[in-house]
Design an enzyme around this catalytic site. Structure first.
Site, short mmCIF file in Angstrom:
data_model
loop_
_atom_site.label_atom_id
_atom_site.label_comp_id
_atom_site.label_asym_id
_atom_site.label_seq_id
_atom_site.Cartn_x
_atom_site.Cartn_y
_atom_site.Cartn_z
N ASP A 1 -60.01 27.91 -64.88
CA ASP A 1 -60.02 26.81 -64.35
C ASP A 1 -59.72 25.65 -64.49
OD1 ASP A 1 -61.99 28.30 -63.11
OD2 ASP A 1 -63.94 26.96 -64.11
N TYR B 1 -62.84 24.13 -55.45
CA TYR B 1 -63.51 23.95 -57.02
C TYR B 1 -64.54 23.40 -57.03
CZ TYR B 1 -62.91 24.27 -62.19
OH TYR B 1 -63.34 24.37 -62.92
N GLU C 1 -59.88 33.45 -65.36
CA GLU C 1 -61.22 32.99 -66.43
C GLU C 1 -62.46 33.84 -66.23
OE1 GLU C 1 -64.11 28.77 -67.04
OE2 GLU C 1 -61.95 29.03 -67.26
#
Length: 730
Positions: free
Chosen positions: A106, A311, A10
């Site tokens: 993601d 994350y 990403e």
């Protein structure tokens, strides 16, 4: 030529980490290549849904004649600003030696959409695999590539994301154009933005309509402690002054209080759960006054650049059992500096009962430290603050409960009852992870605020305690407080709904918005001048209040999001069809347009100045931006804006409050509420003498300017593109 796999990440930083693990070190234009892999990246979204103007001349003019806008098929377009990288990715997808594509965006609904839209726009039909990881450490990447998942396993997740995007387009663009055309003002509405604004507007109305009531409490000062009068229902407040005076007169005839009951109980308080993004944003706002967007940005840096945290865009506060097996390694990594002693102790003896719960882990687990050992000196002050919050919460949640003795006293003075509370610490448990500045908001939850905990002397039933003083305290009931960013995030995460089934849906998903989007929603409310800051508090502007009065009723409620999420979750599990949902959204968008058309509401500019726009001659509006006051053109096509004043981080040399920078160009000056004034050039000289270079001052002012004009979201960008033929005012 050997076959290779194309890995699509990403962001460039993530791609570099993956490429390093895969030994893809040969640099290309927009990619990295190795023997078996080519690693490339998006820049966030490279492809998006086309603006209405892309569907033909009918949608280029903002008028009711073109509403509702219901394209038969939604178009995808390449985002102009990132078109170069898209062409690179599309070219790599067409390479003959690329045998398969590994999606490494993601791991979540929106990340899936980023990759699938690129693949769809490029007409890629090559086999797909999916990398699904929660941290960017080398170890996590290696493990992820060792257990890649088939792309088809995520088809339903993609359909859910696509459905959400198309539904937001249909509702957002149609209702925004309808509002703008109907009321001749630059207004917008949306599934998440509008109910979030409604929360702030409704709270302001509650405050405005609130009528404080006087109440009275009776306090007895005794030897060694104090006690509070209460009736048989444990109500401590009297709302009739004459009644309070009568009771006080009866009490003043007495000289002693008699201990009736003593209830002692050993209690435990479990540690707070590990952080998800929203809880972290709340705490960062409370402790450091960081906005939700600032906290997310800092988290992204700690996740992507420093590899120190997992994350960030998660709504889970627990970890699964397989991650629990890595806790020792994570504790060894953070056993540095102020965390060393407790981390080493927890290596020997720790509890996982408060952090491990497979059933409560969604796409991603809680935010916790990675196995990377930090170099604390390499972090900025802001990054260090966020890292500290996460590490201390991680240490706390692995620690033992806090233990204390709770003591409740009831006493009699004449025929009246008094009460007192006490608390004695037994074992600090998880509280050792924090310093004295930590406050546990839930500790006194459900307790009578008039019965504050205190140190109590050693007493037994039947003891008589001398009364030193009796007093009548007068108070007033308080209006509910305005939202801060912290409390607004809580309200967005857990919006109040009467329908229990829908309330359960929002609790099971993520409430209004997602952890990843709430920060942008709040920023959009500021940049659209719907809300403003008053200190730390958020208040609606006249524009925001009027908008909520004008939008269709059901768009103001979180019920719409609950209903959508109910269906989107079913789509992601293969239990509902995307096509049926989109058809329903098309009908709903048309109904919204009809509702706005039929409205008899009126919008009035009450912030119009007598100054005219130097570009187009229309009158300017004075608005409060997030950082200060601005003048913006009332013609929505013009876009002219200029700063009147904005708050800086520079401090007044007299009272040490933050200074405002007022004016433009050579007329700029710093000003304080205490009356202090200083010309900009004098300020610059003073800073230079204090050790700050001219470049540093310019950078400081540039950052202030950048914060005042945040980058718009895709929807905001679209709404700012007022094409030829548009009419009306901002």
């Amino acid at each position: 030529m050997a076959d290779k796999a194309l890995v699509l990440a990403e962001k460039p930083s993530v791609a570099r980490d993956i490429a390093n693990v895969l030994e893809a070190r040969q640099k290309g234009d927009g990619y990295l290549e190795g023997r078996n892999y080519v690693v490339t990246w998006a820049l966030g979204h490279l492809v998006t849904l086309a603006d209405p103007e892309e569907y033909g001349p009918a949608y280029k003019t903002w008028s009711f004649d073109s509403l509702p806008m219901l394209p038969e098929k939604m178009k995808l377009i390449v985002i102009k600003e990132s078109s170069k990288q898209y062409q690179i990715v599309a070219g790599l997808l067409r390479r003959a030696d690329i045998r398969e594509v590994i999606i490494a965006t993601d791991a979540g609904r929106e990340g899936e959409l980023v990759a699938r839209w690129i693949l769809m726009k490029a007409s890629c039909q090559k086999p797909l695999k999916r990398l699904w990881i929660s941290s960017q450490t080398g170890k996590a990447i290696k493990e992820g590539f060792a257990s890649l998942k088939p792309g088809k396993d995520f088809e339903d997740l993609y359909q859910s994301a696509q459905s959400r995007a198309e539904a937001d387009w249909l509702v957002g663009f149609n209702v925004s154009r309808a509002l703008t055309c109907k009321f001749n003002a630059q207004l917008s509405g949306g599934r998440v933005q509008t109910p979030t604004l409604a929360l702030i507007v409704d709270r302001e109305k509650e405050i405005r309509d609130f009528v404080p009531k006087s109440y009275y409490t009776i306090k007895a000062k005794l030897e060694g402690f104090s006690a509070t009068w209460a009736d048989g229902k444990m109500q401590t407040r009297l709302f009739v002054q004459e009644e309070a005076q009568r009771i006080l007169s009866e009490l003043q005839k007495e000289g002693f209080a008699t201990v009736k009951t003593i209830a002692k109980q050993n209690r435990q308080k479990a540690p707070p759960a590990a952080y998800d993004l929203t809880e972290l944003q709340r705490d960062a706002n409370k402790k450091y006054a960081y906005s939700a967007k600032e906290t997310l940005s800092l988290m992204q840096s700690l996740y992507e650049r420093h590899k120190l945290l997992t994350y960030p865009r998660t709504d889970s506060r627990y970890i699964p059992e397989d991650v629990a097996a890595t806790l020792a390694e994570r504790l060894r990594a953070i056993a540095v500096g102020p965390y060393q002693a407790l981390a080493k102790a927890l290596l020997q003896n720790r509890s996982t009962r408060y952090i491990v719960n497979n059933a409560k882990v969604t796409d991603h687990h809680a935010i916790i430290p990675t196995e990377e050992s930090p170099s604390l000196g390499a972090l900025t002050g802001e990054e260090r603050n966020i890292y500290d919050l996460v590490v201390r919460r991680f240490l706390a949640v692995l620690s033992a409960p806090y233990e204390y003795e709770d003591c409740r006293l009831s006493l009699s003075i004449g025929k009246h009852s008094f009460h007192a509370r006490g608390k004695t610490d037994k074992a600090p448990g998880w509280k050792i992870a924090y310093d004295r500045s930590y406050t546990d908001e839930g500790e006194e939850e459900g307790e009578n605020e008039d019965l504050q905990s205190q140190a109590l002397p050693s007493l037994k039933q039947g003891d008589r305690v001398k009364i030193l003083d009796l007093g009548l305290l007068n108070g007033k009931t308080k209006a509910p407080p305005r939202y801060t960013e912290a409390s607004l995030l809580s309200a967005m995460e857990n919006p109040r709904l009467e329908n229990k089934a829908l309330r359960d849906v929002l609790q099971a998903t993520s409430g209004l918005g997602t952890p990843a989007t709430r920060a942008d929603i709040i920023e959009k409310l500021f940049s659209s001048f719907y809300i403003e800051k008053r200190g730390k508090e958020l208040a609606p502007t006249s524009k925001g209040s009027q908008l909520i009065a004008l939008v269709p009723e059901d768009l103001k409620s979180a019920e719409l999001t609950a209903k959508w999420e109910q269906v989107l979750t079913q789509i992601s599990k293969g239990q509902a069809k995307s096509k049926a949902f989109i058809q329903e959204m098309r009908q709903y968008a048309a109904a919204l347009v009809s509702s706005v058309k039929a409205s008899d509401g009126v919008y009035r500019h009450d912030n119009m100045t007598r100054d005219k726009c130097p570009d187009c001659g229309e009158y300017l509006l004075e608005v409060n931006g997030k950082k200060g006051r601005m003048l913006v053109c009332s013609d929505r096509k013009c876009g002219y804006r200029v700063n009147l004043a904005f708050q800086t981080n520079a401090r007044c040399p007299n009272c040490h409050k933050k200074l405002e920078l007022r004016g433009e160009g050579d007329k700029r000056l710093f000003a304080c509420l205490c009356g202090y004034r200083e010309k900009y050039d004098e300020f610059e000289k003073r800073r230079a003498k204090a050790g700050a270079s001219k470049q540093a001052v310019q950078q400081f002012l540039h950052e202030q300017k950048r914060e005042e004009n945040p980058v718009n979201t895709a929807m905001a960008d679209a709404l700012s593109k007022w094409k030829e033929g548009a009419s009306g005012r901002a």
